[in-house]
Design an enzyme around this catalytic site. Sequence first.
Site, PDB file in Angstrom:
ATOM      1  N   GLU A  87      54.645  28.776  39.587  1.00 28.54           N
ATOM      2  CA  GLU A  87      55.823  26.668  39.694  1.00 28.54           C
ATOM      3  C   GLU A  87      56.025  27.185  38.134  1.00 28.54           C
ATOM      4  O   GLU A  87      55.395  27.447  37.305  1.00 28.54           O
ATOM      5  CB  GLU A  87      54.235  26.173  39.649  1.00 28.54           C
ATOM      6  CG  GLU A  87      54.130  25.557  41.442  1.00 28.54           C
ATOM      7  CD  GLU A  87      55.070  25.623  42.119  1.00 28.54           C
ATOM      8  OE1 GLU A  87      55.460  24.694  42.099  1.00 28.54           O
ATOM      9  OE2 GLU A  87      54.652  26.101  43.642  1.00 28.54           O
TER      10      GLU A  87
ATOM     11  N   CYS B 284      56.139  19.284  33.205  1.00 30.75           N
ATOM     12  CA  CYS B 284      56.846  20.973  33.789  1.00 30.75           C
ATOM     13  C   CYS B 284      58.469  19.366  34.238  1.00 30.75           C
ATOM     14  O   CYS B 284      59.651  20.132  33.908  1.00 30.75           O
ATOM     15  CB  CYS B 284      56.298  21.119  34.770  1.00 30.75           C
ATOM     16  SG  CYS B 284      55.783  20.416  36.320  1.00 30.75           S
TER      17      CYS B 284
HETATM   18  P1  NAD Z   1      52.777  30.417  29.751  1.00 30.77           P
HETATM   19  O1  NAD Z   1      54.043  31.514  30.520  1.00 30.77           O
HETATM   20  O2  NAD Z   1      52.796  30.631  28.910  1.00 30.77           O
HETATM   21  O3  NAD Z   1      50.864  30.884  30.675  1.00 30.77           O
HETATM   22  C1  NAD Z   1      50.531  29.962  31.778  1.00 30.77           C
HETATM   23  C2  NAD Z   1      49.692  31.295  31.904  1.00 30.77           C
HETATM   24  O4  NAD Z   1      49.889  32.875  31.721  1.00 30.77           O
HETATM   25  C3  NAD Z   1      48.152  31.384  30.857  1.00 30.77           C
HETATM   26  O5  NAD Z   1      47.078  31.327  31.951  1.00 30.77           O
HETATM   27  C4  NAD Z   1      48.866  32.438  30.152  1.00 30.77           C
HETATM   28  O6  NAD Z   1      47.764  33.620  29.114  1.00 30.77           O
HETATM   29  C5  NAD Z   1      49.464  33.378  31.460  1.00 30.77           C
HETATM   30  N1  NAD Z   1      50.299  35.043  30.615  1.00 30.77           N
HETATM   31  C6  NAD Z   1      50.870  35.168  30.209  1.00 30.77           C
HETATM   32  N2  NAD Z   1      52.013  35.692  30.220  1.00 30.77           N
HETATM   33  C7  NAD Z   1      51.339  36.494  31.006  1.00 30.77           C
HETATM   34  C8  NAD Z   1      51.818  38.021  32.022  1.00 30.77           C
HETATM   35  N3  NAD Z   1      52.756  38.654  31.528  1.00 30.77           N
HETATM   36  N4  NAD Z   1      51.263  37.885  32.969  1.00 30.77           N
HETATM   37  C9  NAD Z   1      51.028  37.541  33.570  1.00 30.77           C
HETATM   38  N5  NAD Z   1      50.039  36.308  32.906  1.00 30.77           N
HETATM   39  C10 NAD Z   1      50.167  35.697  31.486  1.00 30.77           C
HETATM   40  O7  NAD Z   1      53.358  28.815  30.497  1.00 30.77           O
HETATM   41  P2  NAD Z   1      51.590  28.008  29.088  1.00 30.77           P
HETATM   42  O8  NAD Z   1      52.590  27.441  27.895  1.00 30.77           O
HETATM   43  O9  NAD Z   1      50.564  28.016  29.849  1.00 30.77           O
HETATM   44  O10 NAD Z   1      52.312  26.443  30.310  1.00 30.77           O
HETATM   45  C11 NAD Z   1      53.708  25.517  29.678  1.00 30.77           C
HETATM   46  C12 NAD Z   1      54.522  26.081  31.012  1.00 30.77           C
HETATM   47  O11 NAD Z   1      54.302  26.190  32.176  1.00 30.77           O
HETATM   48  C13 NAD Z   1      56.366  25.147  30.736  1.00 30.77           C
HETATM   49  O12 NAD Z   1      57.099  25.353  31.182  1.00 30.77           O
HETATM   50  C14 NAD Z   1      55.268  23.914  32.461  1.00 30.77           C
HETATM   51  O13 NAD Z   1      56.353  24.596  32.416  1.00 30.77           O
HETATM   52  C15 NAD Z   1      54.841  24.989  32.980  1.00 30.77           C
HETATM   53  N6  NAD Z   1      54.626  24.295  33.694  1.00 30.77           N
HETATM   54  C16 NAD Z   1      54.748  23.849  35.512  1.00 30.77           C
HETATM   55  C17 NAD Z   1      54.787  23.664  36.152  1.00 30.77           C
HETATM   56  C18 NAD Z   1      54.770  23.044  38.222  1.00 30.77           C
HETATM   57  O14 NAD Z   1      54.688  22.352  38.594  1.00 30.77           O
HETATM   58  N7  NAD Z   1      56.381  23.565  38.181  1.00 30.77           N
HETATM   59  C19 NAD Z   1      53.281  22.731  36.515  1.00 30.77           C
HETATM   60  C20 NAD Z   1      52.630  22.713  35.092  1.00 30.77           C
HETATM   61  C21 NAD Z   1      53.238  23.577  33.915  1.00 30.77           C
END
Ligand code: NAD
Length: 540
Positions: A278, A312
């Site tokens: 997502e 998002c």
């Molecule tokens: P992010 O991608 O920076 O981090 C998300 C998670 O991934 C965190 O827990 C982080 O520690 C972990 N992570 C980081 N690098 C990783 C890797 N290489 N491998 C595995 N895990 C890793 O995102 P964020 O800043 O926490 O959240 C914001 C983003 O989430 C926005 O892009 C938003 O649109 C999206 N979002 C999407 C939805 C949806 O339903 N589509 C809902 C909420 C947020």
Amino acid sequence: MKQDSKNNSLDKVRSHLQRECFNKLFIGGKFVEPIEREKLPTYYPATGELLHEFPRGKANDIHAAISASERAWTEGTWAAMSAVDRAKIVAKMAQGIEDNKEMLAEIEAADVGKPFRQAAMTLGGAANEGKYWCSLGEALDEEQDLPVNSGGGKGGLPPEEWNVVYRRDPIGVVGLISAWNYPLNVAFRKVCPALIAGNCAILKPSEIAGLSCMFIGKLAHDAGIPPGVFNIVTGDRDAGVALTLSPSVSMISFTGSSITGSKVMEACAPKLSQVALELGGKSALVVFDDTDLDKAVETTMKGFLTNGGQICTAHTRLIVQDNFKQPLLNRLKEELEKLPFCTNPIAEKNRGDRAWEDGKTDVVQPVVCDSQHKKILGFLNEAKAVGVEILTGGGVPDETIVGHSGGYFIQPTVLVNVGQETDVWQKEVFGPVLSVRSFSSEAEAVLEANSTKFGLASTVMSSDPARAMRVANRIRAGAVYATSTGEGILAEHPAVSRGGFGCSGVGRELGISGLHEYTELKSVNYTGFSLADAKIKDAK
Ligand code: NAD
């Protein structure tokens, strides 16, 4: 005096955070220290003050959680239970969210910077959504041993003597990696279906704001989830990477940015394990000139300012019919410049994201952290450098307007004359920033709406129902709203499946399709006996 009340609210949250569950990892049914005893800080976005230090789980902690989960999976009790029985236990967790809503909302207000009022509303939503997932336990049980229609050999279908049933098996040990913008909601939306489907799970919340997620460990413990079936390891990127790379983890359900989502997919590719992603969005709000002006202004504000633009599905691209552009922008500027800033989200009980009920977003919250603040300002600087015009906002509000110094505030910003190729049109800013373009024909409106690689959500506003539906049907996004009033924009119901087209995701969440993501479909072909015989033997 004002500062005192801020300190009192923060102290109250800090006292909630002294509970064991907010200071330890949850592995094998126990709250434990991380092996290397390291911690990560989190700050109050309204002032930038230190809020809490929580455990920094690393790869070795992730491996400990995976071992606990594997033991529970091999032992098999959880997967052998009916989905209805598993759901009864998960329902206790959902009730626990409802019972602790006020405390959890104060924690999210302090951790994310969202107004208490909004946090309490969305947490109530998480509890209700949990109850919905539990209701699907029965549906899942009914899908077990479902006869496949043989078709009697007609039209190329299997002949009658083919006795086949479908089953929905759990996948195994699954990793749940979540984002910070609606911390508990995003995490619980994974935990519920993963557990009800019979998997054993490890949750890795976001390090930016994930404190409320740690409470799910206490809820699982109190609800009687068997040891190892559910685990939580807090930590940063490294912990997430360790979870994705482990050969013992058969599925990763990830919510976060598209860039990270692609790294998750890459990590899972060599072992060909399942992914559900997502991801981010750049949703369009298409407004035709037959829309009521007040409603168009309200919907635009709601679309890009809800949760400070950190959602998002934020509608951050306004695509407006040429002759309606100026009236809409004039009113938008006027309304945005009147909006007050939310200086103490923890105590903000009456305002904030009225979007969810009154159709207004009436207070501007800080963005979540320093790095996000800098990233948004970087987007604005880049936009200015390439000649994008700023209608209103465009930077950090004056301290005298906010009411105090510190904190990660950004003015609600509207950018006009935005080129289709610019970053502010193509990339997710994840802050209170709206980019505007216009169109002259219906075909052009569709082209504009589909002019990014994302496809999470979008809205079409028109008082002509046929046109609204026609355009909605041509927009490439997982959730589209067609409306004459703007009512319901951003709304979700747990029974309605959604997900991303293109760079916005892989797979679907919510609804029965969302539950199926956490299962493997299996066909069992049996010969030489009847299914009824097998069931009689099984019962003995
Ligand atoms: P992010 O991608 O920076 O981090 C998300 C998670 O991934 C965190 O827990 C982080 O520690 C972990 N992570 C980081 N690098 C990783 C890797 N290489 N491998 C595995 N895990 C890793 O995102 P964020 O800043 O926490 O959240 C914001 C983003 O989430 C926005 O892009 C938003 O649109 C999206 N979002 C999407 C939805 C949806 O339903 N589509 C809902 C909420 C947020």
